[in-house]
Design a protein around this motif. Structure first.
Motif, short mmCIF file in Angstrom:
data_model
loop_
_atom_site.label_atom_id
_atom_site.label_comp_id
_atom_site.label_asym_id
_atom_site.label_seq_id
_atom_site.Cartn_x
_atom_site.Cartn_y
_atom_site.Cartn_z
N ASP A 21 12.71 -2.31 -1.08
CA ASP A 21 12.39 -3.52 -1.84
C ASP A 21 11.00 -3.45 -2.44
OD1 ASP A 21 14.87 -4.59 -1.35
OD2 ASP A 21 14.21 -5.81 0.34
N ALA A 22 10.08 -2.75 -1.76
CA ALA A 22 8.70 -2.63 -2.26
C ALA A 22 8.65 -1.81 -3.54
CB ALA A 22 7.82 -1.98 -1.20
N ALA A 23 9.50 -0.80 -3.67
CA ALA A 23 9.60 0.05 -4.87
C ALA A 23 8.25 0.64 -5.26
CB ALA A 23 10.23 -0.70 -6.03
N ILE A 24 7.58 1.29 -4.29
CA ILE A 24 6.25 1.85 -4.49
C ILE A 24 6.23 3.31 -4.07
CG2 ILE A 24 3.86 1.78 -3.64
CD1 ILE A 24 4.19 -1.24 -3.31
N ILE A 25 5.45 4.11 -4.80
CA ILE A 25 5.13 5.46 -4.36
C ILE A 25 3.62 5.63 -4.51
CG2 ILE A 25 5.53 6.53 -6.63
CD1 ILE A 25 6.67 8.99 -5.09
N THR A 26 2.99 6.22 -3.51
CA THR A 26 1.55 6.49 -3.57
C THR A 26 1.32 7.98 -3.40
OG1 THR A 26 1.23 6.02 -1.22
CG2 THR A 26 0.88 4.20 -2.75
N LEU A 27 0.30 8.46 -4.11
CA LEU A 27 -0.02 9.87 -4.08
C LEU A 27 -1.52 10.06 -3.91
CD1 LEU A 27 2.15 9.33 -6.66
CD2 LEU A 27 2.40 11.75 -6.26
N GLU A 28 -1.88 11.24 -3.45
CA GLU A 28 -3.27 11.61 -3.24
C GLU A 28 -3.52 12.90 -4.02
OE1 GLU A 28 -5.09 11.56 0.92
OE2 GLU A 28 -4.62 13.68 0.63
N PHE A 29 -4.56 12.91 -4.83
CA PHE A 29 -4.93 14.08 -5.63
C PHE A 29 -6.29 14.57 -5.18
CE2 PHE A 29 -1.85 11.81 -8.09
CZ PHE A 29 -1.14 12.77 -8.77
N LYS A 30 -6.44 15.89 -5.06
CA LYS A 30 -7.72 16.47 -4.61
C LYS A 30 -8.36 17.25 -5.75
CE LYS A 30 -6.54 16.75 0.24
NZ LYS A 30 -6.46 17.62 1.42
N SER A 31 -9.63 16.93 -5.98
CA SER A 31 -10.37 17.52 -7.09
C SER A 31 -10.69 18.99 -6.88
CB SER A 31 -11.70 16.77 -7.29
OG SER A 31 -12.61 17.13 -6.25
N CYS A 32 -11.16 19.59 -7.95
CA CYS A 32 -11.78 20.90 -7.88
C CYS A 32 -13.10 20.72 -7.12
CB CYS A 32 -12.07 21.45 -9.28
SG CYS A 32 -10.63 21.43 -10.38
N VAL A 33 -13.64 21.78 -6.56
CA VAL A 33 -14.94 21.68 -5.89
C VAL A 33 -15.98 22.23 -6.85
CG1 VAL A 33 -16.31 22.37 -3.90
CG2 VAL A 33 -13.89 21.85 -3.62
N GLY A 34 -16.63 21.31 -7.55
CA GLY A 34 -17.68 21.66 -8.50
C GLY A 34 -19.04 21.25 -7.97
N PRO A 35 -20.04 21.24 -8.84
CA PRO A 35 -21.40 20.90 -8.42
C PRO A 35 -21.52 19.54 -7.73
CG PRO A 35 -21.41 21.82 -10.63
CD PRO A 35 -19.98 21.63 -10.24
#
Length: 138
Positions: free
Chosen positions: A49-63
């Motif tokens: 019923d909530a009809a939700i999806i959550t995601l996690e994205f991880k960045s590049c490791v820069g300065p």
């Protein structure tokens, strides 16, 4: 931001399948210089019923990650929630993409949403250009 499905998509399950198909096109190694450390689904309740999806994205490791995040990637969250668009009656997806840390993300969230939005546009969806909150008041 909201993504509006074409009128041919009439059920939440059709929206859920389209969203999953589009998410699965997103490269684990990132794209456009962002998300080099991959992504994962943290909650998939599209069929509930909530009809939700959550995601996690991880960045590049820069300065910046080296200097202020102890060499760890920054993490961004994406929440997609299925509903019905009040103005058109079509199915829609409400989109929230945000960084967990910091006051700027050097357009990382925008690049991610543009990629996903372009995949949906190819399927006939109405997808506006992503805007940050400070751009909406201007």
């Amino acid at each position: 931001t909201k993504w509006v499905a074409p009128s041919s998509i009439t059920t939440p399950s059709e929206v859920a399948q389209t969203i999953r198909d589009v998410l699965n096109t997103y490269p684990q190694e990132g794209q456009a210089g962002v998300d080099c450390n991959g992504w994962r689904i943290t909650k998939d309740a599209l069929e509930s019923d909530a009809a939700i999806i959550t995601l996690e994205f991880k960045s590049c490791v820069g300065p910046a990650a080296l200097a202020i995040n102890f060499g760890q990637p920054f993490i961004d969250d994406l929440k997609l929630e299925i509903g019905k668009d009040a103005s058109s009656g079509n199915m829609k997806v409400n989109v929230l993409s945000k960084s967990r840390m910091g006051s700027t993300d050097v357009s990382v969230n925008r690049k991610r949403l543009i990629y996903l939005g372009n995949q949906l546009k190819d399927k006939g969806w109405s997808v506006p250009d992503p805007k940050y909150p400070y751009e909406m008041s201007a």
